[in-house]
Design a protein around this motif. Structure first.
Motif, mmCIF file in Angstrom:
data_model
loop_
_atom_site.group_PDB
_atom_site.id
_atom_site.type_symbol
_atom_site.label_atom_id
_atom_site.label_comp_id
_atom_site.label_asym_id
_atom_site.label_seq_id
_atom_site.Cartn_x
_atom_site.Cartn_y
_atom_site.Cartn_z
ATOM 1 N N ALA A 261 0.849 -1.333 0.070
ATOM 2 C CA ALA A 261 0.098 -0.074 -0.034
ATOM 3 C C ALA A 261 0.729 1.358 -0.038
ATOM 4 O O ALA A 261 1.863 1.255 0.466
ATOM 5 C CB ALA A 261 -1.011 0.159 1.187
ATOM 6 N N VAL A 262 0.434 2.521 -0.459
ATOM 7 C CA VAL A 262 1.003 3.564 -0.466
ATOM 8 C C VAL A 262 0.159 4.491 0.322
ATOM 9 O O VAL A 262 -1.139 4.262 0.631
ATOM 10 C CB VAL A 262 1.093 4.387 -1.940
ATOM 11 N N LYS A 263 0.901 5.420 1.054
ATOM 12 C CA LYS A 263 0.472 6.507 1.830
ATOM 13 C C LYS A 263 -0.150 7.560 0.964
ATOM 14 O O LYS A 263 0.140 7.755 -0.242
ATOM 15 C CB LYS A 263 1.510 7.288 2.803
ATOM 16 N N CYS A 264 -1.286 8.263 1.544
ATOM 17 C CA CYS A 264 -2.017 9.327 0.777
ATOM 18 C C CYS A 264 -1.758 10.704 1.622
ATOM 19 O O CYS A 264 -2.067 10.819 2.717
ATOM 20 C CB CYS A 264 -3.662 9.077 1.093
ATOM 21 N N ASP A 265 -0.901 11.464 0.989
ATOM 22 C CA ASP A 265 -0.528 12.651 1.779
ATOM 23 C C ASP A 265 -1.045 13.860 1.368
ATOM 24 O O ASP A 265 -1.185 14.859 2.025
ATOM 25 C CB ASP A 265 0.979 12.835 1.421
ATOM 26 N N GLU A 266 -1.872 13.889 0.351
ATOM 27 C CA GLU A 266 -2.589 15.004 -0.209
ATOM 28 C C GLU A 266 -3.925 15.170 0.694
ATOM 29 O O GLU A 266 -4.711 14.255 0.946
ATOM 30 C CB GLU A 266 -3.052 14.906 -1.507
ATOM 31 N N THR A 267 -4.202 16.382 1.291
ATOM 32 C CA THR A 267 -5.394 16.464 1.987
ATOM 33 C C THR A 267 -6.264 17.506 1.343
ATOM 34 O O THR A 267 -5.986 18.711 0.919
ATOM 35 C CB THR A 267 -5.075 16.929 3.426
ATOM 36 N N ASN A 268 -7.627 17.257 1.062
ATOM 37 C CA ASN A 268 -8.834 17.899 0.621
ATOM 38 C C ASN A 268 -8.077 18.383 -0.725
ATOM 39 O O ASN A 268 -8.062 19.509 -1.155
ATOM 40 C CB ASN A 268 -8.979 19.071 1.113
ATOM 41 N N PHE A 269 -7.810 17.501 -1.670
ATOM 42 C CA PHE A 269 -7.019 17.838 -3.025
ATOM 43 C C PHE A 269 -8.147 18.891 -3.902
ATOM 44 O O PHE A 269 -7.561 19.749 -4.479
ATOM 45 C CB PHE A 269 -6.933 16.774 -3.866
ATOM 46 N N LEU A 270 -9.224 18.728 -3.716
ATOM 47 C CA LEU A 270 -10.285 19.439 -4.456
ATOM 48 C C LEU A 270 -10.346 20.879 -3.874
ATOM 49 O O LEU A 270 -11.107 21.855 -4.607
ATOM 50 C CB LEU A 270 -11.526 19.043 -4.658
ATOM 51 N N GLN A 271 -9.976 21.291 -2.458
ATOM 52 C CA GLN A 271 -9.853 22.373 -2.226
ATOM 53 C C GLN A 271 -11.193 22.956 -1.748
ATOM 54 O O GLN A 271 -11.491 23.955 -2.090
ATOM 55 C CB GLN A 271 -9.096 23.303 -2.993
ATOM 56 N N LEU A 272 -12.172 21.960 -1.529
ATOM 57 C CA LEU A 272 -13.410 22.222 -1.185
ATOM 58 C C LEU A 272 -13.639 23.326 0.111
ATOM 59 O O LEU A 272 -13.065 22.871 1.177
ATOM 60 C CB LEU A 272 -14.349 21.125 -1.330
ATOM 61 N N PRO A 273 -14.658 23.957 0.197
ATOM 62 C CA PRO A 273 -14.956 24.979 1.589
ATOM 63 C C PRO A 273 -15.509 24.001 2.532
ATOM 64 O O PRO A 273 -15.839 22.715 2.356
ATOM 65 C CB PRO A 273 -15.616 25.873 0.969
ATOM 66 N N ARG A 274 -15.555 24.497 3.759
ATOM 67 C CA ARG A 274 -16.242 24.074 4.685
ATOM 68 C C ARG A 274 -17.613 23.660 4.468
ATOM 69 O O ARG A 274 -18.214 24.447 3.603
ATOM 70 C CB ARG A 274 -16.275 25.112 5.965
ATOM 71 N N ASN A 275 -18.250 22.915 5.029
ATOM 72 C CA ASN A 275 -19.619 22.450 4.853
ATOM 73 C C ASN A 275 -20.498 23.382 5.717
ATOM 74 O O ASN A 275 -20.130 24.183 6.227
ATOM 75 C CB ASN A 275 -20.078 20.941 5.220
ATOM 76 N N ARG A 276 -21.809 23.228 5.815
ATOM 77 C CA ARG A 276 -22.678 23.884 6.234
ATOM 78 C C ARG A 276 -22.596 24.361 7.740
ATOM 79 O O ARG A 276 -22.813 25.339 8.634
ATOM 80 C CB ARG A 276 -24.360 23.572 6.078
ATOM 81 N N ASP A 277 -22.082 23.135 8.576
ATOM 82 C CA ASP A 277 -21.821 23.310 9.986
ATOM 83 C C ASP A 277 -20.469 23.984 10.341
ATOM 84 O O ASP A 277 -20.105 23.778 11.595
ATOM 85 C CB ASP A 277 -22.210 22.189 10.566
ATOM 86 N N GLY A 278 -19.534 24.319 9.221
ATOM 87 C CA GLY A 278 -18.519 24.971 9.316
ATOM 88 C C GLY A 278 -17.144 23.971 9.705
ATOM 89 O O GLY A 278 -16.188 24.380 10.174
#
Length: 300
Positions: A261-278
């Motif tokens: 297995a490989v590690k996954c280092d990218e976080t929130n690749f799509l750079q989506l904003p916070r959801n409705r509850d912040g």
């Protein structure tokens, strides 16, 4: 004693070997979809399909396209948190016919469709160079593993028929294919629109805990879960990787260290904003180098 002609023959052999290596490299490069190609996404209204379109747009190598009907937003049971319903501006949304200049396709419906539907799509005469298909793990073991054989919800015969239809069409029409098998799809930025709060919470927790993935040639009959973000990226990666050409592979996410297995280092690749509850979005996907390592390990 070395004769003059011997050295000349050796040099000729070396040149021939170098030329063969160069030709092989050029052939591999041809098997990668050229940058800037337009890719039609079938199943784009599903959660996974929405992420595939956004991954294509964010990656920037290819131009995503969708064929749907006007008012499609109302057909989406789930919408991406923190953004307006619909697709990113980079995506071409066609309301009548599939754009004639598409070079590749990704079929990523979350529920198995009939093979005749795929045949109808492939008979449209589109100038396809590559077709990437989402399928299910367990296809190879569906007749020998009683747990898989007796589980009607997996619909493995339907997935197997889709795979065979794609392979046959690719051979007849001369385009390349990649088949990506996954287990249970989980997660994605759909917390706000998920009416099943318990499931939405479980998905959000899994997104934050799955920090590795395992890619393997062939099947993973034992199954496993995968985040929709990793699955979407895997489908897009197959377009650009020659080693994925005309191959069947399986992929799953892991929470702990697993051989291969490989590690996954990218976080929130799509750079989506916070959801409705912040809440900030926490989801992990492989970096470019980690994807390269995953494919190299799967296809040595």
């Amino acid at each position: 004693e070395e004769m003059p002609g011997d050295k000349k023959e050796d040099q000729g052999a070396e040149i021939t070997e170098e030329m063969m290596m160069l030709l092989a490299l050029q052939q591999r490069q041809k098997q990668a979809l050229p940058e800037g190609s337009k890719v039609i996404v079938f199943g784009a209204l599903d959660r996974l399909g929405q992420l595939v379109v956004r991954m294509l747009a964010a990656n920037g190598r290819y131009k995503p396209a969708i064929q749907t009907s006007k008012g499609y937003e109302a057909q989406m049971k789930f919408s991406v948190d923190g953004v307006d319903p619909g697709f990113p501006p980079e995506a071409q949304v066609a309301f009548e016919e599939i754009p004639a200049d598409v070079s590749a396709a990704i079929l990523c419906v979350e529920q198995a469709t009939d093979a005749e539907t795929l045949k109808a799509v492939l008979s449209l005469g589109l100038p396809l160079k590559k077709f990437v298909l989402l399928s299910k793990v367990g296809v190879d073991s569906r007749e020998t593993d009683w747990k898989l054989k007796l589980n009607p919800f997996l619909k493995l015969p339907l997935w197997a028929a889709l795979e065979e239809t794609l392979k046959e069409s690719a051979e007849l029409s001369g385009f390349d294919y990649s088949i990506v098998r996954v287990g249970e799809l989980s997660g994605g930025p759909f917390f706000d629109s998920n009416r099943d709060f318990a499931q939405a919470l479980e998905d959000r927790i899994y997104d934050s805990e799955a920090q590795g993935c395992l890619l393997k040639e062939g099947d993973l009959p034992e199954g496993g879960k995968i985040t929709r973000d990793v699955a979407a990226q895997a489908l897009v990666e197959c377009l650009a990787r020659p080693d994925a050409t005309n191959k069947v592979m399986s992929i799953k996410c892991v929470k702990e260290k697993v051989d291969g297995a490989v590690k996954c280092d990218e976080t929130n690749f799509l750079q989506l904003p916070r959801n409705r509850d912040g809440r900030d979005r926490v989801v992990y996907t492989p970096s470019s180098a980690q994807w390269a390592a995953a494919f190299a390990a799967a296809f040595p």
